[in-house]
Enzyme design. Structure first.
Site, PDB file in Angstrom:
ATOM      1  N   GLU B  47       0.847  -1.198   0.000  1.00  9.53           N
ATOM      2  CA  GLU B  47       0.000   0.000   0.000  1.00  9.53           C
ATOM      3  C   GLU B  47       0.890   1.259   0.000  1.00  9.53           C
ATOM      4  O   GLU B  47       1.938   1.285   0.648  1.00  9.53           O
ATOM      5  CB  GLU B  47      -0.828  -0.013   1.295  1.00  9.53           C
ATOM      6  CG  GLU B  47      -1.682   1.220   1.555  1.00  9.53           C
ATOM      7  CD  GLU B  47      -2.204   1.283   2.992  1.00  9.53           C
ATOM      8  OE1 GLU B  47      -1.483   0.834   3.911  1.00  9.53           O
ATOM      9  OE2 GLU B  47      -3.326   1.774   3.179  1.00  9.53           O
ATOM     10  N   LYS B 132      -9.522   1.805  -1.658  1.00 12.70           N
ATOM     11  CA  LYS B 132      -9.720   1.287  -0.290  1.00 12.70           C
ATOM     12  C   LYS B 132     -11.077   1.675   0.288  1.00 12.70           C
ATOM     13  O   LYS B 132     -11.429   2.861   0.331  1.00 12.70           O
ATOM     14  CB  LYS B 132      -8.604   1.819   0.596  1.00 12.70           C
ATOM     15  CG  LYS B 132      -8.561   1.241   2.007  1.00 12.70           C
ATOM     16  CD  LYS B 132      -7.278   1.723   2.694  1.00 12.70           C
ATOM     17  CE  LYS B 132      -7.086   1.170   4.081  1.00 12.70           C
ATOM     18  NZ  LYS B 132      -5.774   1.607   4.652  1.00 12.70           N
ATOM     19  N   CYS B 182      -4.694  -2.965   3.137  1.00  6.32           N
ATOM     20  CA  CYS B 182      -4.391  -2.796   4.562  1.00  6.32           C
ATOM     21  C   CYS B 182      -5.550  -3.191   5.473  1.00  6.32           C
ATOM     22  O   CYS B 182      -5.873  -4.369   5.582  1.00  6.32           O
ATOM     23  CB  CYS B 182      -3.925  -1.364   4.815  1.00  6.32           C
ATOM     24  SG  CYS B 182      -3.095  -1.161   6.430  1.00  6.32           S
TER      25      CYS B 182
END
Lengths: 328, 328
Positions: B47, B132, B182
């Site tokens: 990321e 995300k 993440c």
């Protein structure tokens, strides 16, 4: 005030096909005596704790399987368990096969069959009932399997959802308690539905063979316990709850069940683990305040969940194929 | 035909605030060279791989943070990575901060900010883009935190769902590939939405501190890696998919990131693990046919899932309190 609840997992060794409920209940009462000596306030017994794991046996006539089911709870045969709970002031969780006289979706009252668990207060009150949602196995005799797994034959899918109740237990005025049964523990959906009701203690009974007896492929035997623990530990961590997962263990009707009952904290850590293949009691002091950290930080659902991205979870049953990429 | 895809996880050591994209890209190209020598067909980077993990730095004026974002991909600075991929015939996954000129929900075209990952073919085609969804942290300066975590300040919630694409990769004519970023990996909902699209390989980049810096409570430091692995292993097992979880590691701007990148198979087993806190390449031969066992037996979704019991997952955001038991 301290929010410690002392919990016992009462793993059962095998119960052979020929053994009566009286034998099983007597063993369970002895485990409750030991739980009392160790200060437990709640004892969790496995799935289908009163008999052998009968879905491995095929009855062409389904009604013949009714002898494995309970028509009432308590009954004469299970009354000693309720009496022991009252004597010791201990609550308990019990899995059993239930026959209910109940209306079906069409409104017709009939004999219905469920794989059920109940949570019982020391006074014998049924605080919560759950009926297994994720039935594994198959409905018809499968000649390719070494051992049958006929849960889809003998049980209807549970019709109570995944309920959570806040009830007094031990010295605690209120504990948020929920249940799942065996295969449910592998399904993160079940954990999340409980988590979305602020569950603090999840009770799971199971009967899981040491080998995958489906014909579809080979699964490494040594991973079976790992998969069970992985699912329980992840479910507990991701929903900031304690979990008690309790097995029937050992060689039952020639089929090996893997045991390894565990008590897990909201960090996903194993606090206690059974290591025998027989009747065995494990206990842990569960500080329910430990649930707070996860649910106010990483898993503060109200701050972080995005249901608009989860549509497929309730919008479809099976998996679909993804689109195939093509050059723009 | 064999369905083995050789995958590399390219963990990055720290990238300090003062270091340029050119430094990061040069290190990434060297990791791709090593991946080529080890026969990898796909390299997965973390990321926000091009800069320090800037959400730990507060800018009162959000526009000042724009210097951490990419306005185009590829750009002059990232072109060497695309060139290396072409030279070696390797696909890659890259996480970066994206500014998109794009219409918002109100139809207004404006500069929008996302925490983004792309999957790129060896020829430089973007096969898949993900933004995300589960943004952790907070939007305003928090004086109670030792280190800020301002993802909710700098990024909008991703608006592409959790897409999966079937695309050629390495010697394989079609691999079902999806991504998360993440914090997404801790959310079983994200894994399940990918699983419901028959994903075979999930790529996850992360930047995760070794300590929980929220003020709300204490989390044991030694459990941080365990929680990350637990979530990835459970997600892979419960969705019968390979997973590659790749960290930025080491002490970055004085903040320690825990590394421990892993490649996991559909049984939830760790096949390879990074053990340094620096740039490190780990590789594994992923036999995509291993996905079949889980999805045709225990996790045959079409046979076993019960969405009628999952309503809360999409029907509510935060947790509710359960009903309180009362004597009947």
């Amino acid at each position: 005030m301290s929010r410690i609840l002392t919990v016992a997992a009462a793993q059962l060794g095998p119960i052979q096909k020929s053994e009566s409920r009286a034998v099983a209940v007597d063993r369970m009462v002895r485990l409750m005596e030991r739980a009392h000596k160790r200060g437990a306030e709640l004892v969790v017994y496995p799935e289908l704790a009163l008999t052998t794991f009968f879905p491995r046996h095929y009855h062409a006539d389904r009604a013949e399987a009714d002898r494995w089911f309970e028509e009432s709870m308590p009954s004469n045969e299970t009354a000693p368990l309720f009496a022991a709970a009252r004597r010791y002031g201990i609550g308990f969780h019990l899995g059993y096969a239930e026959i209910a006289q109940e209306a079906d979706a069409a409104g017709l009252v009939r004999r219905r069959h469920f794989n059920t668990a109940i949570l019982v207060s020391p006074a014998g009150e049924i605080l919560l009932k759950y009926r297994k949602v994720h039935l594994p196995g198959h409905a018809e005799f499968d000649p390719n399997r070494a051992v049958q797994h006929l849960e889809k034959r003998y049980f209807e899918v549970g019709n109570l959802g995944f309920p959570v109740i806040r009830a007094p237990m031990g010295g605690q005025p209120g504990v948020n308690m929920g249940m799942m049964i065996c295969n449910d523990r592998r399904w993160p959906e079940a954990w999340r539905v409980l988590g979305l009701q602020s569950v603090e203690l999840v009770m799971v009974g199971y009967n899981t063979p040491s080998t995958n007896q489906a014909a579809a492929g080979f699964e490494a035997h040594h991973l079976r316990v790992f998969h069970s623990h992985l699912s329980v530990q992840a479910g507990a961590y991701q929903n900031a709850t304690f979990a008690v997962a309790v097995a029937k263990a050992g060689t039952e009707d020639g089929c090996e069940l893997f045991g390894h009952s565990i008590i897990v904290n909201p960090q996903g850590e194993i606090m206690a683990q059974a290591t025998s293949w027989d009747d065995e009691l494990i206990t842990a002091d569960c500080d329910l305040d430990m649930c707070r950290l996860g649910r106010t930080t990483i898993f503060a659902f109200d701050k972080h969940r995005r249901p608009e991205a989860y549509g497929r979870i309730t919008g479809q049953v099976g998996a679909v194929e993804p689109p195939v990429w093509s050059k723009p």
